[in-house]
Design a protein around this motif. Structure first.
Motif, PDB file in Angstrom:
ATOM      1  N   UNK A   1      68.889 -21.818   5.693  1.00  0.00           N
ATOM      2  CA  UNK A   1      69.393 -22.063   7.207  1.00  0.00           C
ATOM      3  C   UNK A   1      70.415 -21.759   7.999  1.00  0.00           C
ATOM      4  N   UNK A   2      70.522 -21.558   8.422  1.00  0.00           N
ATOM      5  CA  UNK A   2      71.979 -20.893   9.552  1.00  0.00           C
ATOM      6  C   UNK A   2      71.595 -21.835  10.818  1.00  0.00           C
ATOM      7  N   UNK A   3      72.547 -22.483  11.010  1.00  0.00           N
ATOM      8  CA  UNK A   3      72.729 -23.080  12.720  1.00  0.00           C
ATOM      9  C   UNK A   3      73.650 -23.850  13.465  1.00  0.00           C
ATOM     10  N   UNK A   4      73.966 -23.495  14.276  1.00  0.00           N
ATOM     11  CA  UNK A   4      75.038 -23.138  15.548  1.00  0.00           C
ATOM     12  C   UNK A   4      75.633 -24.630  16.257  1.00  0.00           C
ATOM     13  N   UNK A   5      76.538 -24.950  16.991  1.00  0.00           N
ATOM     14  CA  UNK A   5      76.805 -25.735  17.874  1.00  0.00           C
ATOM     15  C   UNK A   5      78.163 -25.642  18.630  1.00  0.00           C
ATOM     16  N   UNK A   6      77.974 -25.968  19.584  1.00  0.00           N
ATOM     17  CA  UNK A   6      79.178 -25.803  21.203  1.00  0.00           C
ATOM     18  C   UNK A   6      79.211 -27.240  21.324  1.00  0.00           C
ATOM     19  N   UNK A   7      80.140 -27.356  22.121  1.00  0.00           N
ATOM     20  CA  UNK A   7      81.172 -28.560  22.291  1.00  0.00           C
ATOM     21  C   UNK A   7      80.228 -29.432  22.911  1.00  0.00           C
ATOM     22  N   UNK A   8      79.609 -30.070  22.765  1.00  0.00           N
ATOM     23  CA  UNK A   8      78.840 -31.530  24.247  1.00  0.00           C
ATOM     24  C   UNK A   8      77.301 -30.972  23.774  1.00  0.00           C
ATOM     25  N   UNK A   9      77.272 -29.492  23.275  1.00  0.00           N
ATOM     26  CA  UNK A   9      76.414 -29.630  22.566  1.00  0.00           C
ATOM     27  C   UNK A   9      74.759 -30.454  21.077  1.00  0.00           C
ATOM     28  N   UNK A  10      73.996 -30.103  20.771  1.00  0.00           N
ATOM     29  CA  UNK A  10      74.043 -30.534  19.626  1.00  0.00           C
ATOM     30  C   UNK A  10      73.443 -29.410  19.401  1.00  0.00           C
ATOM     31  N   UNK A  11      73.127 -29.440  17.656  1.00  0.00           N
ATOM     32  CA  UNK A  11      73.260 -28.407  16.686  1.00  0.00           C
ATOM     33  C   UNK A  11      71.554 -27.751  17.209  1.00  0.00           C
ATOM     34  N   UNK A  12      71.847 -26.822  16.907  1.00  0.00           N
ATOM     35  CA  UNK A  12      70.485 -25.699  17.095  1.00  0.00           C
ATOM     36  C   UNK A  12      70.774 -24.914  15.879  1.00  0.00           C
ATOM     37  N   UNK A  13      69.030 -24.638  15.135  1.00  0.00           N
ATOM     38  CA  UNK A  13      69.158 -23.838  14.068  1.00  0.00           C
ATOM     39  C   UNK A  13      68.649 -21.941  15.310  1.00  0.00           C
ATOM     40  N   UNK A  14      68.928 -22.131  14.047  1.00  0.00           N
ATOM     41  CA  UNK A  14      69.066 -20.114  14.553  1.00  0.00           C
ATOM     42  C   UNK A  14      68.404 -19.049  13.378  1.00  0.00           C
ATOM     43  N   UNK A  15      68.011 -19.828  12.068  1.00  0.00           N
ATOM     44  CA  UNK A  15      67.690 -18.593  10.951  1.00  0.00           C
ATOM     45  C   UNK A  15      67.435 -19.670   9.918  1.00  0.00           C
ATOM     46  N   UNK A  16      66.298 -19.344   9.753  1.00  0.00           N
ATOM     47  CA  UNK A  16      65.011 -20.310   8.019  1.00  0.00           C
ATOM     48  C   UNK A  16      64.802 -18.911   6.890  1.00  0.00           C
ATOM     49  N   UNK A  17      64.975 -19.798   5.541  1.00  0.00           N
ATOM     50  CA  UNK A  17      64.359 -18.594   5.044  1.00  0.00           C
ATOM     51  C   UNK A  17      63.543 -19.571   4.066  1.00  0.00           C
ATOM     52  N   UNK A  18      62.329 -19.618   3.778  1.00  0.00           N
ATOM     53  CA  UNK A  18      62.483 -20.115   3.010  1.00  0.00           C
ATOM     54  C   UNK A  18      62.178 -19.873   1.402  1.00  0.00           C
ATOM     55  N   UNK A  19      62.266 -20.130   0.463  1.00  0.00           N
ATOM     56  CA  UNK A  19      63.050 -19.203  -1.383  1.00  0.00           C
ATOM     57  C   UNK A  19      61.733 -17.805  -1.254  1.00  0.00           C
ATOM     58  N   UNK A  20      62.872 -16.561  -0.621  1.00  0.00           N
ATOM     59  CA  UNK A  20      61.790 -15.329  -1.410  1.00  0.00           C
ATOM     60  C   UNK A  20      60.949 -15.022   0.445  1.00  0.00           C
TER      61      UNK A  20
END
Length: 128
Positions: free
Chosen positions: A35-54
């Motif tokens: 998975x990939x996440x992102x975060x900006x200052x003052x906000x929570x971590x946000x899921x961007x993309x996720x992948x189960x095995x293949x």
């Protein structure tokens, strides 16, 4: 022991592209979730993309059609290809490597407290 190291962040113009890398360790099976996440200052971590095995990847609505998560390569790294970047994509990006298979949609909903192996992150800045 799971470890991840993110790289590839940079400053780009609106509409540009970047490819982020996540180097992983701790893989002992062929079952995993990425998975990939992102975060900006003052906000929570946000899921961007996720992948189960293949399996088929899933994306946050805000990036669907513009971002693509890859599976692990031979070096146990995976990537986030980001195209048509927008200023609102500006954030620190983090990857997660779960060395067993769990629901990608569940992982996408994680917050910062859900994972114990965060890396340092890599900064992406999109200039308007």
């Amino acid at each position: 022991r799971v470890q991840v190291v993110e790289s590839g962040g940079d400053s780009v113009q609106t509409g540009g592209s970047l490819k982020l890398s996540c180097a992983t360790s701790g893989r002992t099976t062929n079952s995993y979730t990425l998975a990939w996440f992102r975060q900006v200052p003052g906000k929570g971590r946000e899921g961007v993309a996720a992948l189960e095995s293949s399996e088929r990847p899933i994306y946050a609505d805000s990036v669907s059609g513009r971002f693509a998560i890859t599976d692990l390569d031979a070096e146990n790294s995976f990537y986030l290809q980001m195209d048509n970047l927008k200023p609102e994509d500006t954030a620190t990006y983090y990857c997660a490597f779960v060395p067993f298979r769990v629901s990608a949609s569940w992982v996408l909903g994680w917050d910062e407290s859900s994972y114990n192996h965060w890396g340092q992150g890599t900064q992406v800045t999109v200039n308007s």
